[in-house]
Design a protein around this motif. Structure first.
Motif, PDB file in Angstrom:
ATOM      1  N   ALA A 126      57.025  37.451 -83.126  1.00 16.94           N
ATOM      2  CA  ALA A 126      58.264  36.706 -83.344  1.00 16.94           C
ATOM      3  C   ALA A 126      59.460  37.641 -83.496  1.00 16.94           C
ATOM      4  CB  ALA A 126      58.128  35.817 -84.582  1.00 16.94           C
ATOM      5  N   GLY A 127      59.241  38.941 -83.267  1.00 15.04           N
ATOM      6  CA  GLY A 127      60.339  39.899 -83.273  1.00 15.04           C
ATOM      7  C   GLY A 127      60.560  40.631 -84.577  1.00 15.04           C
ATOM      8  N   ASN A 128      59.610  40.560 -85.509  1.00 12.06           N
ATOM      9  CA  ASN A 128      59.787  41.235 -86.787  1.00 12.06           C
ATOM     10  C   ASN A 128      59.462  42.720 -86.641  1.00 12.06           C
ATOM     11  OD1 ASN A 128      58.733  42.215 -89.564  1.00 12.06           O
ATOM     12  ND2 ASN A 128      59.858  40.337 -90.052  1.00 12.06           N
ATOM     13  N   ARG A 129      60.452  43.574 -86.865  1.00  9.45           N
ATOM     14  CA  ARG A 129      60.289  45.016 -86.680  1.00  9.45           C
ATOM     15  C   ARG A 129      59.290  45.604 -87.674  1.00  9.45           C
ATOM     16  NH1 ARG A 129      64.372  48.092 -88.292  1.00  9.45           N
ATOM     17  NH2 ARG A 129      64.100  49.606 -86.640  1.00  9.45           N
ATOM     18  N   THR A 130      59.352  45.122 -88.909  1.00  4.99           N
ATOM     19  CA  THR A 130      58.476  45.679 -89.933  1.00  4.99           C
ATOM     20  C   THR A 130      57.016  45.417 -89.602  1.00  4.99           C
ATOM     21  OG1 THR A 130      60.218  45.263 -91.559  1.00  4.99           O
ATOM     22  CG2 THR A 130      58.023  45.741 -92.413  1.00  4.99           C
ATOM     23  N   ALA A 131      56.713  44.229 -89.079  1.00  3.02           N
ATOM     24  CA  ALA A 131      55.343  43.907 -88.689  1.00  3.02           C
ATOM     25  C   ALA A 131      54.876  44.819 -87.555  1.00  3.02           C
ATOM     26  CB  ALA A 131      55.241  42.444 -88.285  1.00  3.02           C
ATOM     27  N   ALA A 132      55.751  45.078 -86.588  1.00  2.00           N
ATOM     28  CA  ALA A 132      55.393  45.975 -85.491  1.00  2.00           C
ATOM     29  C   ALA A 132      55.140  47.391 -86.009  1.00  2.00           C
ATOM     30  CB  ALA A 132      56.493  45.982 -84.431  1.00  2.00           C
ATOM     31  N   PHE A 133      55.942  47.811 -86.975  1.00  7.46           N
ATOM     32  CA  PHE A 133      55.725  49.120 -87.608  1.00  7.46           C
ATOM     33  C   PHE A 133      54.366  49.160 -88.290  1.00  7.46           C
ATOM     34  CE2 PHE A 133      56.223  51.562 -91.644  1.00  7.46           C
ATOM     35  CZ  PHE A 133      56.328  52.827 -91.107  1.00  7.46           C
ATOM     36  N   CYS A 134      54.020  48.095 -89.022  1.00 12.99           N
ATOM     37  CA  CYS A 134      52.722  48.051 -89.702  1.00 12.99           C
ATOM     38  C   CYS A 134      51.571  48.090 -88.707  1.00 12.99           C
ATOM     39  CB  CYS A 134      52.630  46.798 -90.574  1.00 12.99           C
ATOM     40  SG  CYS A 134      53.681  46.840 -92.047  1.00 12.99           S
ATOM     41  N   LEU A 135      51.730  47.431 -87.572  1.00 13.12           N
ATOM     42  CA  LEU A 135      50.687  47.456 -86.547  1.00 13.12           C
ATOM     43  C   LEU A 135      50.548  48.846 -85.935  1.00 13.12           C
ATOM     44  CD1 LEU A 135      51.391  44.008 -84.908  1.00 13.12           C
ATOM     45  CD2 LEU A 135      49.235  44.681 -86.012  1.00 13.12           C
ATOM     46  N   THR A 136      51.669  49.541 -85.799  1.00 13.34           N
ATOM     47  CA  THR A 136      51.597  50.925 -85.329  1.00 13.34           C
ATOM     48  C   THR A 136      50.736  51.759 -86.272  1.00 13.34           C
ATOM     49  OG1 THR A 136      53.791  50.759 -84.307  1.00 13.34           O
ATOM     50  CG2 THR A 136      52.952  52.970 -84.752  1.00 13.34           C
ATOM     51  N   LEU A 137      50.976  51.608 -87.566  1.00 15.03           N
ATOM     52  CA  LEU A 137      50.195  52.341 -88.559  1.00 15.03           C
ATOM     53  C   LEU A 137      48.734  51.903 -88.543  1.00 15.03           C
ATOM     54  CD1 LEU A 137      52.649  52.276 -91.611  1.00 15.03           C
ATOM     55  CD2 LEU A 137      52.290  54.141 -89.979  1.00 15.03           C
ATOM     56  N   LEU A 138      48.516  50.596 -88.435  1.00 17.56           N
ATOM     57  CA  LEU A 138      47.154  50.062 -88.456  1.00 17.56           C
ATOM     58  C   LEU A 138      46.308  50.667 -87.336  1.00 17.56           C
ATOM     59  CD1 LEU A 138      46.173  46.354 -89.019  1.00 17.56           C
ATOM     60  CD2 LEU A 138      45.238  47.599 -87.082  1.00 17.56           C
ATOM     61  N   HIS A 139      46.866  50.715 -86.131  1.00 15.83           N
ATOM     62  CA  HIS A 139      46.099  51.244 -84.992  1.00 15.83           C
ATOM     63  C   HIS A 139      46.044  52.767 -85.017  1.00 15.83           C
ATOM     64  CE1 HIS A 139      45.242  47.441 -83.050  1.00 15.83           C
ATOM     65  NE2 HIS A 139      46.479  47.077 -83.313  1.00 15.83           N
ATOM     66  N   GLN A 140      47.090  53.401 -85.574  1.00 13.83           N
ATOM     67  CA  GLN A 140      47.018  54.851 -85.725  1.00 13.83           C
ATOM     68  C   GLN A 140      45.910  55.208 -86.712  1.00 13.83           C
ATOM     69  OE1 GLN A 140      49.701  56.859 -84.055  1.00 13.83           O
ATOM     70  NE2 GLN A 140      47.925  58.206 -84.191  1.00 13.83           N
ATOM     71  N   GLN A 141      45.763  54.403 -87.747  1.00 14.58           N
ATOM     72  CA  GLN A 141      44.704  54.611 -88.734  1.00 14.58           C
ATOM     73  C   GLN A 141      43.331  54.564 -88.078  1.00 14.58           C
ATOM     74  OE1 GLN A 141      44.680  51.446 -91.617  1.00 14.58           O
ATOM     75  NE2 GLN A 141      42.547  51.748 -92.136  1.00 14.58           N
ATOM     76  N   ARG A 142      43.165  53.700 -87.088  1.00 18.76           N
ATOM     77  CA  ARG A 142      41.877  53.555 -86.393  1.00 18.76           C
ATOM     78  C   ARG A 142      41.737  54.532 -85.229  1.00 18.76           C
ATOM     79  NH1 ARG A 142      42.168  46.980 -85.716  1.00 18.76           N
ATOM     80  NH2 ARG A 142      42.052  46.412 -87.926  1.00 18.76           N
ATOM     81  N   SER A 143      42.721  55.399 -85.072  1.00 20.82           N
ATOM     82  CA  SER A 143      42.751  56.340 -83.939  1.00 20.82           C
ATOM     83  C   SER A 143      42.805  55.605 -82.605  1.00 20.82           C
ATOM     84  CB  SER A 143      41.544  57.291 -83.990  1.00 20.82           C
ATOM     85  OG  SER A 143      41.582  58.083 -85.165  1.00 20.82           O
ATOM     86  N   GLU A 144      43.381  54.409 -82.601  1.00 20.81           N
ATOM     87  CA  GLU A 144      43.590  53.636 -81.369  1.00 20.81           C
ATOM     88  C   GLU A 144      44.998  53.947 -80.873  1.00 20.81           C
ATOM     89  OE1 GLU A 144      40.651  50.008 -82.882  1.00 20.81           O
ATOM     90  OE2 GLU A 144      42.834  49.718 -82.852  1.00 20.81           O
ATOM     91  N   HIS A 145      45.147  55.135 -80.303  1.00 20.09           N
ATOM     92  CA  HIS A 145      46.469  55.676 -80.044  1.00 20.09           C
ATOM     93  C   HIS A 145      47.222  54.889 -78.970  1.00 20.09           C
ATOM     94  CE1 HIS A 145      45.252  58.911 -82.626  1.00 20.09           C
ATOM     95  NE2 HIS A 145      44.247  59.232 -81.838  1.00 20.09           N
ATOM     96  N   ARG A 146      46.509  54.386 -77.976  1.00 23.39           N
ATOM     97  CA  ARG A 146      47.185  53.634 -76.924  1.00 23.39           C
ATOM     98  C   ARG A 146      47.786  52.341 -77.471  1.00 23.39           C
ATOM     99  NH1 ARG A 146      44.014  53.628 -71.189  1.00 23.39           N
ATOM    100  NH2 ARG A 146      44.349  55.862 -71.217  1.00 23.39           N
ATOM    101  N   THR A 147      47.008  51.652 -78.306  1.00 22.79           N
ATOM    102  CA  THR A 147      47.505  50.404 -78.892  1.00 22.79           C
ATOM    103  C   THR A 147      48.625  50.694 -79.876  1.00 22.79           C
ATOM    104  OG1 THR A 147      45.260  49.533 -78.698  1.00 22.79           O
ATOM    105  CG2 THR A 147      46.819  48.260 -80.016  1.00 22.79           C
ATOM    106  N   ALA A 148      48.487  51.778 -80.639  1.00 26.31           N
ATOM    107  CA  ALA A 148      49.566  52.166 -81.554  1.00 26.31           C
ATOM    108  C   ALA A 148      50.848  52.436 -80.773  1.00 26.31           C
ATOM    109  CB  ALA A 148      49.161  53.401 -82.354  1.00 26.31           C
ATOM    110  N   ALA A 149      50.719  53.099 -79.623  1.00 22.28           N
ATOM    111  CA  ALA A 149      51.896  53.379 -78.802  1.00 22.28           C
ATOM    112  C   ALA A 149      52.523  52.087 -78.288  1.00 22.28           C
ATOM    113  CB  ALA A 149      51.507  54.273 -77.627  1.00 22.28           C
ATOM    114  N   HIS A 150      51.685  51.097 -77.959  1.00 25.52           N
ATOM    115  CA  HIS A 150      52.214  49.797 -77.519  1.00 25.52           C
ATOM    116  C   HIS A 150      53.078  49.168 -78.605  1.00 25.52           C
ATOM    117  CE1 HIS A 150      52.485  45.627 -76.260  1.00 25.52           C
ATOM    118  NE2 HIS A 150      51.945  45.278 -77.416  1.00 25.52           N
ATOM    119  N   TRP A 151      52.564  49.163 -79.839  1.00 28.27           N
ATOM    120  CA  TRP A 151      53.329  48.514 -80.906  1.00 28.27           C
ATOM    121  C   TRP A 151      54.564  49.315 -81.259  1.00 28.27           C
ATOM    122  CZ3 TRP A 151      53.089  43.704 -81.584  1.00 28.27           C
ATOM    123  CH2 TRP A 151      51.906  43.001 -81.347  1.00 28.27           C
TER     124      TRP A 151
END
Length: 235
Positions: A126-151
């Motif tokens: 829905a366009g919330n920047r903070t949520a996208a930031f949290c998803l970046t961290l979430l996938h970086q935590q899992r070493s899912e770098h491609r998905t983290a880069a998407h978010w």
């Protein structure tokens, strides 16, 4: 930036952005810079002094991202707008994105890691920047770098906004009791995993769920129980 109980309802995303927790679009994940931003917000928003012990550096990027996500979630539920956003989430149709962000943070702090991802994605979609930031961290935590880069690419630059007059000076009740919110952020500063008190976790784990989802498992549904969380602590 001193926090008071009389701040205008500027929204969680803007509140975090103004405190430089999300200063600009993330082109690459810089763990130290991210932690500095969230630390600055924690210091300004909770009254914790610089002498508070803090584990400021982790051996790996994914450990650092996990810490930053814990701290970001703690800060989200600590914002003055959190209670109002949760109220809008359970009362509004369609679903209110900032309320979805707060609910995702509560689920994360309650150990609901996969369902929290669902609600972070809803808010980010829905366009919330903070949520996208949290998803970046979430996938970086899992070493899912491609998905983290998407978010990371989904974190839009904040739109310029005119200063908002403080029209509503009525106090905003906090979502959680002071001692709970302080404990969450203190745990983060001390390098420990933040967690809600058992009675609050039990309330959140007792929420109704959607039918089992193959990606996220059982997804809790928000209800009016969330607007009465302080009463379950005995405070």
């Amino acid at each position: 930036m001193a926090r008071t109980d009389h701040e205008p309802d500027i929204g969680i995303d803007r509140a975090l952005a103004q405190a430089e927790a999300l200063a600009g679009v993330y082109q690459d994940y810089d763990a130290d810079a991210a932690l500095d931003r969230v630390r600055a917000l924690a210091d300004a928003g909770t009254g914790l002094g610089p002498a508070t012990p803090v584990a400021s550096r982790y051996a790996t990027v994914h450990e650092q991202a996990a810490h930053d996500l814990d701290l970001a979630s703690s800060l989200i539920v600590d914002t003055p707008q959190a209670q109002r956003s949760i109220s809008l989430l359970v009362e509004s149709d369609p679903i209110e994105p900032e309320g979805a962000l707060v609910f995702a943070a509560l689920l994360h702090l309650s150990g609901y890691r996969d369902p929290s991802q669902f609600w972070f994605e809803f808010a980010a979609g829905a366009g919330n920047r903070t949520a996208a930031f949290c998803l970046t961290l979430l996938h970086q935590q899992r070493s899912e770098h491609r998905t983290a880069a998407h978010w990371r690419t989904q974190i839009p630059a904040p739109a310029p906004t005119a200063p908002q007059p403080a029209l509503d000076a009525s106090p905003l009740p906090p979502l959680l009791p002071d001692r709970v919110r302080r404990d969450l952020i203190t745990r983060c500063w001390q390098g420990r995993r933040p967690c809600l008190p058992p009675r609050l976790e039990a309330v959140i784990h007792g929420l109704s769920t959607e039918p089992f989802d193959e990606d996220f498992g059982e997804i809790p549904r928000p209800d009016h129980t969330l607007t009465r969380l302080p009463q379950y602590t005995g405070s």
